[in-house]
Design an enzyme around this catalytic site. Structure first.
Site, PDB file in Angstrom:
ATOM      1  N   PHE A 122      -1.251   4.451   6.399  1.00 11.52           N
ATOM      2  CA  PHE A 122       0.182   4.565   6.663  1.00 11.52           C
ATOM      3  C   PHE A 122       0.954   3.442   5.992  1.00 11.52           C
ATOM      4  CE2 PHE A 122      -1.169   6.881  10.759  1.00 11.52           C
ATOM      5  CZ  PHE A 122      -1.397   8.039  10.040  1.00 11.52           C
ATOM      6  N   LYS A 123       0.246   2.622   5.231  1.00 10.81           N
ATOM      7  CA  LYS A 123       0.883   1.499   4.510  1.00 10.81           C
ATOM      8  C   LYS A 123       1.974   0.873   5.379  1.00 10.81           C
ATOM      9  CE  LYS A 123      -0.356   3.107  -0.063  1.00 10.81           C
ATOM     10  NZ  LYS A 123      -0.856   4.459   0.271  1.00 10.81           N
ATOM     11  N   VAL A 124       1.539   0.471   6.549  1.00 11.76           N
ATOM     12  CA  VAL A 124       2.458  -0.033   7.575  1.00 11.76           C
ATOM     13  C   VAL A 124       3.209  -1.248   7.013  1.00 11.76           C
ATOM     14  CG1 VAL A 124       2.624  -0.816   9.950  1.00 11.76           C
ATOM     15  CG2 VAL A 124       0.815   0.783   9.291  1.00 11.76           C
TER      16      VAL A 124
ATOM     17  N   PRO B 275       6.870  -7.321  12.857  1.00 15.36           N
ATOM     18  CA  PRO B 275       5.629  -7.418  13.636  1.00 15.36           C
ATOM     19  C   PRO B 275       5.592  -6.509  14.859  1.00 15.36           C
ATOM     20  CG  PRO B 275       6.317  -9.592  12.930  1.00 15.36           C
ATOM     21  CD  PRO B 275       7.413  -8.653  12.525  1.00 15.36           C
ATOM     22  N   ASN B 276       6.676  -6.461  15.643  1.00 14.95           N
ATOM     23  CA  ASN B 276       6.632  -5.651  16.868  1.00 14.95           C
ATOM     24  C   ASN B 276       6.436  -4.173  16.547  1.00 14.95           C
ATOM     25  OD1 ASN B 276       6.951  -5.439  19.836  1.00 14.95           O
ATOM     26  ND2 ASN B 276       8.675  -4.145  19.219  1.00 14.95           N
TER      27      ASN B 276
ATOM     28  N   GLY C  15      -9.675   8.788 -11.682  1.00 16.91           N
ATOM     29  CA  GLY C  15      -9.484  10.204 -12.045  1.00 16.91           C
ATOM     30  C   GLY C  15      -8.036  10.554 -12.309  1.00 16.91           C
TER      31      GLY C  15
ATOM     32  N   GLY D 298      -8.887  10.997  -4.293  1.00 15.68           N
ATOM     33  CA  GLY D 298      -8.223  12.157  -3.717  1.00 15.68           C
ATOM     34  C   GLY D 298      -8.366  13.388  -4.576  1.00 15.68           C
TER      35      GLY D 298
ATOM     36  N   ASP E 189     -11.185   4.691 -14.267  1.00 13.38           N
ATOM     37  CA  ASP E 189     -12.536   5.120 -14.639  1.00 13.38           C
ATOM     38  C   ASP E 189     -13.520   4.555 -13.605  1.00 13.38           C
ATOM     39  OD1 ASP E 189     -14.929   5.670 -15.840  1.00 13.38           O
ATOM     40  OD2 ASP E 189     -14.724   4.160 -17.426  1.00 13.38           O
TER      41      ASP E 189
END
Ligand code: 3DU
Length: 211
Positions: A59-61, A65-66, A171, A190, A176
Protein backbone atom coordinates in the site's frame (compact mmCIF):
# COMPACT_ATOMS: atom_id res chain seq x y z
CA UNK A 1 18.29 -18.58 -3.43
CA UNK A 2 16.38 -15.48 -4.50
CA UNK A 3 12.72 -15.37 -3.57
CA UNK A 4 10.16 -14.97 -6.31
CA UNK A 5 7.27 -12.75 -5.23
CA UNK A 6 4.16 -12.59 -7.37
CA UNK A 7 2.70 -9.07 -7.71
CA UNK A 8 -0.95 -10.05 -8.04
CA UNK A 9 -2.23 -6.87 -9.69
CA UNK A 10 -5.28 -8.58 -11.11
CA UNK A 11 -8.43 -6.57 -10.42
CA UNK A 12 -10.74 -9.58 -10.53
CA UNK A 13 -11.07 -11.73 -7.44
CA UNK A 14 -11.73 -15.06 -9.17
CA UNK A 15 -8.98 -14.63 -11.74
CA UNK A 16 -6.54 -13.51 -9.03
CA UNK A 17 -7.29 -16.56 -6.90
CA UNK A 18 -6.91 -18.91 -9.87
CA UNK A 19 -3.55 -17.40 -10.78
CA UNK A 20 -2.34 -17.51 -7.17
CA UNK A 21 -3.30 -21.15 -6.83
CA UNK A 22 -1.66 -22.25 -10.07
CA UNK A 23 1.55 -20.30 -9.38
CA UNK A 24 1.82 -21.21 -5.70
CA UNK A 25 4.27 -24.13 -6.16
CA UNK A 26 6.76 -21.81 -7.90
CA UNK A 27 6.59 -18.63 -5.81
CA UNK A 28 7.66 -17.65 -2.30
CA UNK A 29 5.17 -14.88 -1.47
CA UNK A 30 2.23 -12.96 -2.92
CA UNK A 31 2.16 -9.16 -3.05
CA UNK A 32 -1.27 -7.54 -3.08
CA UNK A 33 -1.67 -3.90 -4.05
CA UNK A 34 -4.44 -1.44 -4.70
CA UNK A 35 -5.70 -2.96 -7.99
CA UNK A 36 -6.77 -6.18 -6.25
CA UNK A 37 -7.68 -4.89 -2.81
CA UNK A 38 -9.80 -2.02 -4.12
CA UNK A 39 -11.68 -4.34 -6.46
CA UNK A 40 -12.06 -7.28 -4.09
CA UNK A 41 -11.85 -5.88 -0.59
CA UNK A 42 -9.45 -6.59 2.25
CA UNK A 43 -10.99 -10.04 2.70
CA UNK A 44 -8.88 -11.06 -0.28
CA UNK A 45 -6.18 -11.71 2.33
CA UNK A 46 -8.31 -14.51 3.82
CA UNK A 47 -9.08 -15.89 0.36
CA UNK A 48 -5.37 -16.01 -0.46
CA UNK A 49 -4.44 -17.74 2.77
CA UNK A 50 -4.86 -21.29 1.52
CA UNK A 51 -1.58 -21.71 -0.44
CA UNK A 52 0.11 -20.79 2.87
CA UNK A 53 2.42 -18.20 1.32
CA UNK A 54 3.39 -14.94 3.01
CA UNK A 55 1.10 -12.09 1.96
CA UNK A 56 2.64 -8.67 1.45
CA UNK A 57 0.38 -5.59 1.43
CA UNK A 58 1.87 -3.13 -1.03
CA UNK A 59 0.00 0.00 0.00
CA UNK A 60 3.11 2.20 -0.11
CA UNK A 61 1.87 3.75 3.09
CA UNK A 62 2.87 7.43 3.14
CA UNK A 63 0.97 9.47 5.70
CA UNK A 64 1.52 11.01 9.11
CA UNK A 65 2.55 8.61 11.88
CA UNK A 66 -0.93 8.30 13.43
CA UNK A 67 -2.62 7.56 10.10
CA UNK A 68 0.16 5.14 9.13
CA UNK A 69 -0.38 3.33 12.40
CA UNK A 70 -4.14 3.07 11.80
CA UNK A 71 -3.61 1.81 8.23
CA UNK A 72 -1.11 -0.81 9.30
CA UNK A 73 -3.30 -2.07 12.16
CA UNK A 74 -6.06 -2.72 9.61
CA UNK A 75 -3.60 -4.39 7.22
CA UNK A 76 -2.24 -6.83 9.79
CA UNK A 77 -5.64 -7.51 11.36
CA UNK A 78 -6.85 -8.50 7.87
CA UNK A 79 -4.24 -11.26 7.77
CA UNK A 80 -1.31 -9.75 5.88
CA UNK A 81 2.20 -10.76 6.94
CA UNK A 82 4.07 -7.69 5.73
CA UNK A 83 3.50 -4.14 4.61
CA UNK A 84 5.34 -1.87 2.18
CA UNK A 85 5.63 1.78 3.22
CA UNK A 86 7.30 4.84 1.80
CA UNK A 87 10.38 6.24 3.50
CA UNK A 88 10.35 9.77 2.10
CA UNK A 89 7.74 10.71 4.72
CA UNK A 90 10.44 10.59 7.39
CA UNK A 91 11.56 8.45 10.28
CA UNK A 92 8.58 9.02 12.56
CA UNK A 93 6.06 8.01 9.88
CA UNK A 94 8.11 5.01 8.72
CA UNK A 95 8.70 3.92 12.29
CA UNK A 96 4.93 3.88 12.93
CA UNK A 97 4.51 1.25 10.20
CA UNK A 98 7.48 -0.77 11.40
CA UNK A 99 6.29 -0.77 15.01
CA UNK A 100 2.80 -1.95 14.09
CA UNK A 101 4.24 -4.66 11.81
CA UNK A 102 6.51 -5.95 14.56
CA UNK A 103 3.73 -5.84 17.15
CA UNK A 104 1.89 -8.30 14.90
CA UNK A 105 5.05 -10.39 14.33
CA UNK A 106 4.96 -9.07 10.77
CA UNK A 107 7.46 -7.29 8.56
CA UNK A 108 7.76 -3.83 7.09
CA UNK A 109 9.68 -2.89 3.97
CA UNK A 110 10.53 0.67 3.02
CA UNK A 111 10.58 1.91 -0.58
CA UNK A 112 14.06 3.38 -1.06
CA UNK A 113 13.97 4.01 -4.81
CA UNK A 114 11.29 3.25 -7.38
CA UNK A 115 11.78 1.45 -10.67
CA UNK A 116 9.92 3.51 -13.28
CA UNK A 117 11.66 6.17 -15.45
CA UNK A 118 9.98 9.09 -13.66
CA UNK A 119 11.44 7.99 -10.34
CA UNK A 120 14.73 9.65 -11.23
CA UNK A 121 13.03 13.08 -11.09
CA UNK A 122 13.16 13.00 -7.31
CA UNK A 123 15.23 9.97 -6.34
CA UNK A 124 18.65 11.47 -7.04
CA UNK A 125 21.48 13.26 -5.27
CA UNK A 126 21.61 10.69 -2.50
CA UNK A 127 17.89 10.70 -1.66
CA UNK A 128 17.52 6.91 -2.00
CA UNK A 129 20.70 6.37 -0.01
CA UNK A 130 19.26 8.50 2.79
CA UNK A 131 15.96 6.63 2.72
CA UNK A 132 17.82 3.30 2.81
CA UNK A 133 19.80 4.52 5.83
CA UNK A 134 16.55 5.63 7.46
CA UNK A 135 15.13 2.14 6.91
CA UNK A 136 18.13 0.62 8.70
CA UNK A 137 17.98 3.17 11.50
CA UNK A 138 14.26 2.61 12.08
CA UNK A 139 14.58 -1.17 12.20
CA UNK A 140 12.77 -1.97 8.95
CA UNK A 141 13.06 -5.52 7.71
CA UNK A 142 14.28 -4.41 4.34
CA UNK A 143 13.91 -2.05 1.42
CA UNK A 144 12.41 -1.97 -2.06
CA UNK A 145 14.93 -1.11 -4.78
CA UNK A 146 14.67 -0.99 -8.59
CA UNK A 147 15.46 -4.06 -10.70
CA UNK A 148 15.57 -1.66 -13.65
CA UNK A 149 18.81 -0.18 -12.25
CA UNK A 150 21.04 -2.98 -10.90
CA UNK A 151 23.85 -0.52 -10.20
CA UNK A 152 21.54 1.35 -7.84
CA UNK A 153 20.60 -1.90 -6.11
CA UNK A 154 24.30 -2.63 -5.61
CA UNK A 155 24.82 0.85 -4.16
CA UNK A 156 21.85 0.50 -1.79
CA UNK A 157 23.13 -2.94 -0.71
CA UNK A 158 26.24 -1.18 0.65
CA UNK A 159 23.95 0.79 2.94
CA UNK A 160 21.48 -1.86 4.11
CA UNK A 161 23.98 -4.71 4.55
CA UNK A 162 22.17 -7.95 5.21
CA UNK A 163 18.69 -6.44 5.44
CA UNK A 164 16.38 -7.76 2.75
CA UNK A 165 16.19 -6.08 -0.64
CA UNK A 166 13.10 -6.82 -2.70
CA UNK A 167 13.23 -5.64 -6.25
CA UNK A 168 10.41 -4.91 -8.73
CA UNK A 169 10.84 -4.02 -12.39
CA UNK A 170 11.71 -7.36 -14.04
CA UNK A 171 10.26 -8.02 -17.48
CA UNK A 172 7.46 -5.58 -18.31
CA UNK A 173 9.43 -2.60 -16.95
CA UNK A 174 12.60 -3.74 -18.73
CA UNK A 175 14.60 -5.17 -15.83
CA UNK A 176 16.64 -8.32 -16.42
CA UNK A 177 16.28 -11.07 -13.84
CA UNK A 178 19.80 -12.40 -14.45
CA UNK A 179 21.27 -8.95 -13.76
CA UNK A 180 19.67 -8.54 -10.32
CA UNK A 181 18.91 -12.03 -9.04
CA UNK A 182 22.19 -12.33 -7.13
CA UNK A 183 22.08 -8.78 -5.75
CA UNK A 184 18.74 -9.07 -3.98
CA UNK A 185 16.86 -11.28 -1.57
CA UNK A 186 13.77 -11.37 -3.73
CA UNK A 187 12.33 -10.19 -7.01
CA UNK A 188 8.78 -8.90 -7.37
CA UNK A 189 7.21 -9.87 -10.68
CA UNK A 190 3.74 -8.98 -11.89
CA UNK A 191 2.84 -8.84 -15.57
CA UNK A 192 5.49 -11.31 -16.76
CA UNK A 193 3.64 -13.90 -14.71
CA UNK A 194 -0.03 -12.95 -14.41
CA UNK A 195 -0.39 -11.65 -17.98
CA UNK A 196 1.37 -14.66 -19.52
CA UNK A 197 -0.66 -17.19 -21.49
CA UNK A 198 0.29 -19.74 -18.86
CA UNK A 199 1.08 -17.93 -15.57
CA UNK A 200 2.20 -21.10 -13.79
CA UNK A 201 4.66 -21.96 -16.58
CA UNK A 202 5.99 -18.38 -16.51
CA UNK A 203 6.42 -18.54 -12.73
CA UNK A 204 8.18 -21.90 -12.99
CA UNK A 205 10.59 -20.57 -15.64
CA UNK A 206 11.47 -17.51 -13.49
CA UNK A 207 11.77 -19.61 -10.35
CA UNK A 208 14.41 -21.78 -12.02
CA UNK A 209 16.60 -18.69 -12.54
CA UNK A 210 16.01 -17.65 -8.91
CA UNK A 211 17.11 -21.02 -7.53
O1 3DU B 1 5.93 -4.30 -13.54
P1 3DU B 1 5.25 -5.53 -12.99
O2 3DU B 1 3.96 -5.87 -13.66
O3 3DU B 1 6.20 -6.72 -12.91
O4 3DU B 1 4.81 -5.22 -11.46
C1 3DU B 1 5.68 -4.69 -10.52
C2 3DU B 1 4.98 -4.55 -9.20
O5 3DU B 1 5.83 -3.96 -8.24
C3 3DU B 1 3.73 -3.69 -9.23
O6 3DU B 1 2.82 -4.21 -8.26
C4 3DU B 1 4.21 -2.34 -8.79
O7 3DU B 1 3.19 -1.58 -8.18
C5 3DU B 1 5.28 -2.72 -7.78
N1 3DU B 1 6.35 -1.74 -7.63
C6 3DU B 1 7.10 -1.32 -8.68
O8 3DU B 1 6.89 -1.76 -9.80
C7 3DU B 1 8.11 -0.37 -8.47
C8 3DU B 1 8.39 0.09 -7.25
O9 3DU B 1 9.38 0.94 -7.07
C9 3DU B 1 7.64 -0.37 -6.19
C10 3DU B 1 6.63 -1.30 -6.42
Amino acid sequence: MTELILALDVPDRKEALNIAESCAPFIDAIKVGYPLVLSSGLSIAEDLASPGLPLIADFKVADIPNTNRLICEVVFSAGFDAVIAHGFVGADAARACIEVAHSHSGKAYIVAEMSHPGATEFFHDGVAERIAALAVRCGADGIIAPATRPERVARLREIVGDKAIYSPGIGAQGGDLDAVARLVDGVIVGRSIYAADDPAAAAERLSRICR
